[in-house]
Every structure is written in C-alpha cells, then in structure tokens.
Scaffold this active site. Structure first.
Site, mmCIF file in Angstrom:
data_model
loop_
_atom_site.group_PDB
_atom_site.id
_atom_site.type_symbol
_atom_site.label_atom_id
_atom_site.label_comp_id
_atom_site.label_asym_id
_atom_site.label_seq_id
_atom_site.Cartn_x
_atom_site.Cartn_y
_atom_site.Cartn_z
ATOM 1 N N LYS A 1 4.157 -6.811 3.903
ATOM 2 C CA LYS A 1 3.930 -5.419 3.572
ATOM 3 C C LYS A 1 3.620 -4.683 4.862
ATOM 4 O O LYS A 1 3.077 -5.239 5.825
ATOM 5 C CB LYS A 1 2.805 -5.261 2.551
ATOM 6 C CG LYS A 1 1.427 -5.748 2.974
ATOM 7 C CD LYS A 1 0.627 -4.784 3.823
ATOM 8 C CE LYS A 1 0.525 -3.431 3.198
ATOM 9 N NZ LYS A 1 -0.170 -2.490 4.143
ATOM 10 N N GLU B 1 6.646 4.860 7.091
ATOM 11 C CA GLU B 1 6.114 6.016 6.353
ATOM 12 C C GLU B 1 6.859 7.290 6.764
ATOM 13 O O GLU B 1 6.776 7.731 7.914
ATOM 14 C CB GLU B 1 4.620 6.159 6.619
ATOM 15 C CG GLU B 1 3.807 5.055 5.968
ATOM 16 C CD GLU B 1 2.339 5.088 6.326
ATOM 17 O OE1 GLU B 1 1.568 4.369 5.666
ATOM 18 O OE2 GLU B 1 1.957 5.807 7.270
ATOM 19 N N SER C 1 -7.358 10.441 0.054
ATOM 20 C CA SER C 1 -7.620 11.343 -1.073
ATOM 21 C C SER C 1 -6.871 10.909 -2.315
ATOM 22 O O SER C 1 -6.110 9.977 -2.308
ATOM 23 C CB SER C 1 -7.232 12.765 -0.690
ATOM 24 O OG SER C 1 -5.875 12.818 -0.307
ATOM 25 N N THR D 1 -1.200 -2.092 9.546
ATOM 26 C CA THR D 1 -1.611 -2.711 8.294
ATOM 27 C C THR D 1 -0.477 -3.595 7.846
ATOM 28 O O THR D 1 0.101 -3.424 6.790
ATOM 29 C CB THR D 1 -1.924 -1.667 7.197
ATOM 30 O OG1 THR D 1 -0.851 -0.730 7.127
ATOM 31 C CG2 THR D 1 -3.201 -0.905 7.484
ATOM 32 N N ASN E 1 -0.378 10.344 5.903
ATOM 33 C CA ASN E 1 -1.593 9.896 6.558
ATOM 34 C C ASN E 1 -2.710 10.938 6.558
ATOM 35 O O ASN E 1 -3.883 10.578 6.664
ATOM 36 C CB ASN E 1 -1.266 9.446 7.989
ATOM 37 C CG ASN E 1 -0.563 8.106 7.974
ATOM 38 O OD1 ASN E 1 -1.177 7.077 7.763
ATOM 39 N ND2 ASN E 1 0.758 8.126 8.151
ATOM 40 N N THR F 1 0.865 -1.185 0.000
ATOM 41 C CA THR F 1 0.000 0.000 0.000
ATOM 42 C C THR F 1 0.904 1.240 0.000
ATOM 43 O O THR F 1 1.290 1.711 -1.051
ATOM 44 C CB THR F 1 -0.980 0.002 1.188
ATOM 45 O OG1 THR F 1 -0.259 -0.227 2.414
ATOM 46 C CG2 THR F 1 -2.033 -1.090 1.026
#
Length: 394
Positions: free
Chosen positions: A171, A266, A394, A182, A389, A145
């Site tokens: 992942k 991230e 969006s 996740t 995040n 992702t």
C-alpha cells in the site's frame, strides 16, 4: 491468474480504527514457521511497529506472519506505543496458540494518536475466528489508506525438483520516497530458503525497486517491506541457479508493486521514468535522479504536459552531483532536446506534444562523464494531491 503460495492464510475484519464500512485489520499467517526478512525506514522517528519488528527479527530468523492495521500509524507514541504494539500481538497470538514474537506488526495512518486498546480487545478474537476466509485481494484492500486500488503482483519459479509461488502486496500513494512513505509491502513465498540469504536478497530487491520511486520526497516513520518464505513447496534454493531464479522473481514482484505505487500517486496522472547514465559514480547519478523526480517544478510541468526541459537541467545542476554541464544530454523518450550543454534546434513543443500526453513518460539524462547510472520512477504533482493532504485528518 493470481496464484497463492502454499501454506498461507488471510483474515481481514473491520475493527473500526478509523474507517467506516471497510476492513482495516489484516492477518497474514503461515501454517508453519517461515524465514522472515524485513527492510525498514531510515527515518529517525521510527514507529512502534518498526521498532518491534526489528527487535523480533534480530532475535529469530523464523516467524509466522504479519499483523497489519490501517488508520493509525502508532508512530511518535513513545514507550506507551511500544507497549500497545506488543499488546496487540499478544491478543492475536493468544487466539492462535502462538508466541507474540511469531508475528511481525505493521501500522499505517495518522502519526501521533495512541491505539484504542478497547477496540483491539474486541477485534482480536474476530480476526482469529475468520482466519482463512479472506483472500489476497481483500487483504490488499484492507491495508489501504489513500490508495485508489489494491496493489498485488505475483510470479513463480521452477526447477527440476519442483516449483514455488511468490505473491506480494503493498500500500502507498502519498508520503512516498522510501529510504530503506506510508509505504508497506508484504511478500509471501513457499520456497525453502536460507534466512540470511533471504534477508540479503530482499534488501537487494528493495534497493532496485521500492527505493527507486518517489511521489513527494517524503519518507515516513512506518515504511516497511517484509518477506516470508515457509518452504511448503518442493522448490529448494540449494544452487546458484535456483537462488538466482527466485531472486529474479522477487525483484520482478517488487518492481511491479513499485510501479503501481507511482501509478496510484495521490492525485497523480503521470509516471515519469528517469534514467541517468554517464555519471562519475552511481551516487552522483542517484542525486540527479532524485533531484529531478522530487522537483515540484518538474512535477507540475509534467502534470501540465509541458516539456519544460529547463526545469530538468536546473534540477540536475543543483543536485550536488559532480558533472560537466557542457556534456549533459537530455532526451524525452527518443527525442533529444538538450545536447552537450545547449538546446537542440527545432519546434520541440510540437515534437514532444504526443509524448507529454501519455501516462508514462521517459526522461533520459546522459552526463557523458563516467559509468555511473541510476533509475527512478516519479509521479507528477497535481491540485488533487494538495486537496488530499490538506484534508487528510478531517
């Protein structure tokens, strides 16, 4: 060189669930029944695929593989989500002449929306038709992702009767603080194993790897690690030595994948390795490690390459662990900055500057009060994490 366990095939296609111009649906299939094992999130909101997986594994020790989609989590979707999940398995299993319970489902993505079953109806035949055309790297890419790179690790074991290969992929980059977010992990192996031992071994390895990392302190609804062993090689776990060797190889694969998750956090730029010793219990040591690793103040200091040790000892102090603060010693790598309750004299900023510029930074806390230990890998916290995040949907 990447080695693939015998008897496994892969398929990846673009089903259009969320992403454009990339694969988002993956099938990992064993040619023969494989001992299946799974460790799953402890979040009370458990996604439909987690519920279905647990139900399947409670009824059968042998399965054939995993069906994984990226883009939608199928979490918090109620009874309808369970129905949708089972229908996806039926669609793919039918084309393979298998039972739907032969496949374990996994999903990752946005929580809430239901599957577009029309897309699944179109995707399932294409996924089956292309079985064997994909490789593990393509499969690892298709389950991503917000990941920046595919995560794979592999190894092998040998005995006098033969050898076995083990390959893992996962992942995860955000929502990472597994408690078994996740985070999805899949491990395949061609050794012959006892299913009960395989499940217990996977749990032990997960506790020493995926359960020892954090990016942001968030545990997801979908966290799952699954392992499949089909016995296609000559390697049999029929002695303590062969079992120990395979468990060591599995742990190595899990720990390598865990490091990659933190490395790929991230927006992350640092990997903080936290080692706590001298605690009154392992649980106390874990409390301190997690308090430090999840502290926004510690993580932002790490990003700014600021050796602000005060934030670390403050996090330890509020962790809930029982210890004597006058006995705590803190080191960055080999440099002691705080000893027995007070700072060490010297120009610590200058001494620590080379250490703080590195990607990998070691934080060592000794409580001097017992035999309890814990280890945790954690990322820093950056402006980019917030941007990723804030804009995720969006």
């Amino acid at each position: 060189m990447l080695s693939i366990p015998k008897g496994f095939k892969f398929s990846c296609i673009n089903a259009g669930f969320k992403y454009i111009n990339r694969n988002d649906l993956t099938l990992i299939l064993s040619e023969t029944p494989a001992a299946g094992a799974g460790v799953f999130t402890k979040n009370k909101f458990q996604a439909a695929p987690v519920t279905v997986c647990k139900e399947t594994l409670s009824n059968s020790s042998y399965v054939r593989g995993a069906l994984i989609n990226a883009g939608q989590a199928n979490a918090c979707t109620g009874a309808e989500g369970i129905t949708d999940c089972k229908k996806t398995l039926e669609l793919v299993a039918k084309g393979l002449n298998l039972k739907s319970s032969d496949l374990l489902p996994a999903s990752t993505g946005v929580i809430g929306p239901r599957f577009d079953m029309d897309k699944w109806e179109l995707a399932a035949p294409r996924l089956v038709e292309t079985l064997g055309e994909a490789d593990p790297v393509q499969a690892a890419k298709a389950i991503m992702t917000t990941d920046k790179f595919p995560k794979l690790a592999w190894g092998s074991v040998k005995s006098e009767n033969g050898s076995a290969q083990i390959l893992g992929m996962c992942k995860g980059a955000g929502m990472i603080c597994p408690d078994m977010a996740t985070m999805l992990g899949f491990i395949i192996c061609d050794a012959e194993v006892d299913p009960v031992w395989w499940q217990e071994t996977l749990k032990r390895c997960v506790d020493k790897s995926f359960n020892c990392i954090t990016v942001d302190g968030d545990t997801s609804t979908n966290d799952s690690v699954m392992a499949f062993a089909n016995g296609a090689s000559n390697y049999k776990t029929d002695s303590p030595e062969t079992r120990d060797a395979l468990e060591a190889a599995l742990l190595d694969v899990c720990q390598s994948l865990s490091y990659m998750i933190v490395q790929d956090a991230e927006g992350g730029t640092k990997v903080m390795s936290i080692k706590v010793s001298g605690a009154r219990s392992d649980d106390d040591a874990k409390l301190i490690a997690r308090a430090v690793g999840n502290s926004p103040l510690v993580k932002t200091a790490l990003f700014g390459e600021d050796p602000n040790w005060g934030r670390i000892v403050a996090a330890a102090g509020r962790s809930g662990a029982e210890f004597n603060p006058d006995m705590l010693t803190l080191r960055f790598g080999k440099i002691t900055v705080f000893k027995e309750g007070k700072p060490v004299e010297g120009d610590m900023d200058a001494l620590l500057d080379p250490i703080m510029r590195k990607q990998d930074i070691e934080i060592i806390i000794d409580l001097g009060d017992g035999d309890g230990t814990a280890r945790l890998m954690a990322s820093d916290l950056t402006n980019e994490y917030i941007s990723i995040n804030a804009d995720y949907r969006s």
